[in-house]
Design an enzyme around this catalytic site. Structure first.
Site, PDB file in Angstrom:
ATOM      1  N   LYS A  46       1.983  -0.688  15.144  1.00  0.00           N
ATOM      2  CA  LYS A  46       3.410  -0.747  15.462  1.00  0.00           C
ATOM      3  C   LYS A  46       3.847  -2.005  16.235  1.00  0.00           C
ATOM      4  O   LYS A  46       5.042  -2.288  16.337  1.00  0.00           O
ATOM      5  CB  LYS A  46       3.813   0.488  16.303  1.00  0.00           C
ATOM      6  CG  LYS A  46       3.754   1.775  15.541  1.00  0.00           C
ATOM      7  CD  LYS A  46       4.923   1.890  14.576  1.00  0.00           C
ATOM      8  CE  LYS A  46       4.765   2.999  13.573  1.00  0.00           C
ATOM      9  NZ  LYS A  46       4.630   2.587  12.192  1.00  0.00           N
ATOM     10  N   TYR A  92       4.434   6.257   9.918  1.00  0.00           N
ATOM     11  CA  TYR A  92       3.587   5.106   9.599  1.00  0.00           C
ATOM     12  C   TYR A  92       4.356   4.034   8.821  1.00  0.00           C
ATOM     13  O   TYR A  92       4.219   2.842   9.104  1.00  0.00           O
ATOM     14  CB  TYR A  92       2.359   5.571   8.800  1.00  0.00           C
ATOM     15  CG  TYR A  92       1.241   4.562   8.806  1.00  0.00           C
ATOM     16  CD1 TYR A  92       0.447   4.379   9.937  1.00  0.00           C
ATOM     17  CD2 TYR A  92       0.990   3.772   7.690  1.00  0.00           C
ATOM     18  CE1 TYR A  92      -0.566   3.430   9.957  1.00  0.00           C
ATOM     19  CE2 TYR A  92      -0.025   2.834   7.699  1.00  0.00           C
ATOM     20  CZ  TYR A  92      -0.800   2.665   8.840  1.00  0.00           C
ATOM     21  OH  TYR A  92      -1.795   1.728   8.852  1.00  0.00           O
ATOM     22  N   HIS A 115       0.857  -1.198   0.000  1.00  0.00           N
ATOM     23  CA  HIS A 115       0.000   0.000   0.000  1.00  0.00           C
ATOM     24  C   HIS A 115       0.886   1.239   0.000  1.00  0.00           C
ATOM     25  O   HIS A 115       1.670   1.431   0.912  1.00  0.00           O
ATOM     26  CB  HIS A 115      -0.876   0.056   1.261  1.00  0.00           C
ATOM     27  CG  HIS A 115      -1.956  -0.967   1.277  1.00  0.00           C
ATOM     28  ND1 HIS A 115      -3.002  -0.916   2.154  1.00  0.00           N
ATOM     29  CD2 HIS A 115      -2.160  -2.057   0.506  1.00  0.00           C
ATOM     30  CE1 HIS A 115      -3.804  -1.950   1.940  1.00  0.00           C
ATOM     31  NE2 HIS A 115      -3.304  -2.652   0.956  1.00  0.00           N
ATOM     32  N   TYR A 159      -8.945   5.107   7.864  1.00  0.00           N
ATOM     33  CA  TYR A 159      -9.082   5.416   9.290  1.00  0.00           C
ATOM     34  C   TYR A 159     -10.201   6.454   9.426  1.00  0.00           C
ATOM     35  O   TYR A 159     -10.098   7.545   8.854  1.00  0.00           O
ATOM     36  CB  TYR A 159      -7.791   6.023   9.846  1.00  0.00           C
ATOM     37  CG  TYR A 159      -6.684   5.030  10.088  1.00  0.00           C
ATOM     38  CD1 TYR A 159      -5.854   4.604   9.052  1.00  0.00           C
ATOM     39  CD2 TYR A 159      -6.445   4.533  11.360  1.00  0.00           C
ATOM     40  CE1 TYR A 159      -4.830   3.694   9.280  1.00  0.00           C
ATOM     41  CE2 TYR A 159      -5.424   3.618  11.601  1.00  0.00           C
ATOM     42  CZ  TYR A 159      -4.625   3.209  10.558  1.00  0.00           C
ATOM     43  OH  TYR A 159      -3.617   2.307  10.789  1.00  0.00           O
ATOM     44  N   PRO A 168      -3.275  -0.578  18.946  1.00  0.00           N
ATOM     45  CA  PRO A 168      -3.013  -1.005  17.563  1.00  0.00           C
ATOM     46  C   PRO A 168      -3.218   0.070  16.499  1.00  0.00           C
ATOM     47  O   PRO A 168      -2.901  -0.154  15.340  1.00  0.00           O
ATOM     48  CB  PRO A 168      -3.986  -2.163  17.366  1.00  0.00           C
ATOM     49  CG  PRO A 168      -5.060  -1.965  18.385  1.00  0.00           C
ATOM     50  CD  PRO A 168      -4.431  -1.270  19.537  1.00  0.00           C
TER      51      PRO A 168
END
Ligand code: FAD
Length: 395
Positions: free
Chosen positions: A293, A381, A68, A197, A289
């Site tokens: 990570k 990220y 992604h 998200y 979560p």
């Protein structure tokens, strides 16, 4: 080296040691099937992908992993894309289930014919302040002892290694959140190629996937919410209510094949070493979560540990062992900060008022309109650079 736990941390460490010609014994209290079937993480940082490939265990990842190059942040009914690859010079994340990672690592371990005991009973560790610690356990009806130079505590948050450290030797830092995640796996083709998200007035939601046929979705709930309270229809109603955007995008509905509720916490035990015991992964730290990570931190810990072991066995030097905890904790705390920020920016707290919600929306508006803010999220990220080169860890 004696390794307690055959999760990602223990299995990765065992293989890294193998590649450096260092013997290890892995002792796991669950069955092989249980360890593989446990549904957990799914997002691998660029550095974790590179590590698995450099270790020669990346074939499954290359075949089935979903790369992604961006993600979406959704609020007030609109999705906003953050181009991870463009903002980080080509880095990305890869969606590949933790159970697949663990399966690949167990296969690799089995191929080396090095010892890996499943279903070990009454596992204990002793002699941590000596130069010859012992792992004791029962297996196949008989008692066993592993006499080793070092013990790696890779036995997760509920394991026995961290509690074996004497009272007062560890400092614990902790935050327990007033919410949890209801997670489902559904037989439904993902309706987005990238994660979404969502910050919604009714609470956080996350759209994710495991394969071209399986969607992984999460809803913010109470931390102790009984899963029986949620019928499949009620879960889908709430998912669609929170995730559907004004342009009509929504998750594809399908048969739910797994569902569970996970509470959320931030936790660090420091230092990550006591005598000849080295804690790695969830045995030393837990992150909520939201930042994806947990598994990635386990991988970075054991890379640091493998380098320290290589330097010790090749040159007799203890300096890298002595630096292990400080080196890991620098990354751990940055991941803690990022995971806390993602969590508090996207979730709705029970004590939150209108001011707090407007502040969250302003935060997200800034995040999705400022290149500087998007770059900050993107580089964290996809994963901050490792302090340890693969070369120095024998790869
Ligand atoms: C329900 C859940 C969902 C999660 N979702 C995500 C996510 O979406 N994204 C993300 O990044 N992270 C997620 N995580 C976190 C991520 O899965 C962990 O960070 C990762 O598994 C850490 O790997 P580990 O090897 O340190 O620990 P673990 O995976 O916990 O492995 C520890 C191993 O030690 C074994 N063990 C325990 N006690 C003993 C004993 N006494 N003797 C021998 N063996 C023992 C356990 O059976 C286990 O196999 C999730 C965790 C949980 C619990």
């Amino acid at each position: 080296m004696g390794i307690v736990g055959a999760g990602p941390a223990g299995l990765l460490l065992g293989h890294l040691l193998h590649l450096n010609g260092i013997d290890s014994v892995i002792v796991e209290n669950r069955s092989r099937e249980y360890v593989i079937d446990r549904v957990r993480a799914g997002v691998l940082e660029q550095g974790t992908v590179d590590l698995l490939n450099a270790m020669g265990v990346g074939a499954g990842l290359q075949r089935a992993g979903l790369r992604h190059e961006g993600l979406y942040v959704s609020f007030r009914g609109s999705r906003h894309r953050i181009d991870l690859a463009e903002l980080t010079g080509g880095k990305a994340i890869t969606v590949y289930g933790q159970n697949e990672v663990v399966r690949d690592l167990i296969d690799a371990r089995t191929a080396t014919q090095r010892p890996l005991y499943f279903e070990a009973d009454r596992v204990s560790i002793g002699g941590l302040d000596s130069s010859s610690p012992i792992i004791g356990f029962r297996h196949g009806g008989a008692g066993h002892e592993v006499h080793c130079d070092f013990v790696a505590g890779c036995d997760g948050f509920h394991g026995i290694c961290r509690p074996s450290i004497p009272d007062g030797a560890l400092t614990v830092y902790e935050r327990v959140y007033p919410f949890g995640w209801l997670g489902i796996l559904a037989e439904a083709p993902p309706s987005s190629d990238e994660l979404v998200y969502t910050c919604h007035e009714r609470g956080f939601a996350l759209f994710s996937m495991r394969s071209p046929r399986v969607t992984r979705l999460y809803l913010q709930t109470l931390p102790d919410e009984p899963i029986e309270n949620w019928s499949d229809d009620a879960i889908w109603d709430e998912m669609l209510e929170r995730m559907t955007t004004r342009d009509g995008w929504r998750p594809t509905v399908g048969r739910i094949i797994q569902k569970s509720v996970t509470p959320m916490r931030s936790f660090v035990a420091a230092p990550m070493r006591h005598g000849c015991l080295f804690l790695a992964g969830d045995s030393a730290h837990i992150v909520p979560p939201t930042g994806a990570k947990g598994l990635n931190l386990a991988a970075s810990d054991v890379l640091v540990l493998a380098r320290a072991m290589k330097v010790y066995y090749e040159h007799g030097r203890r300096d890298r062992l002595d630096q292990y905890s400080d080196t890991c904790l620098r990354r751990v705390w940055k991941a803690q900060r990022f995971s806390w920020w993602m969590t508090s920016t996207l979730h709705r707290s029970p004590d939150q008022n209108g001011f707090d919600h407007q502040r969250q929306i302003a935060d997200l508006d800034y995040l999705t309109s400022s290149r500087a803010a998007m770059t900050s999220l993107a580089e964290q990220y996809v994963g901050l650079p490792s302090e340890v080169s693969f070369d120095s860890a024998g790869l």
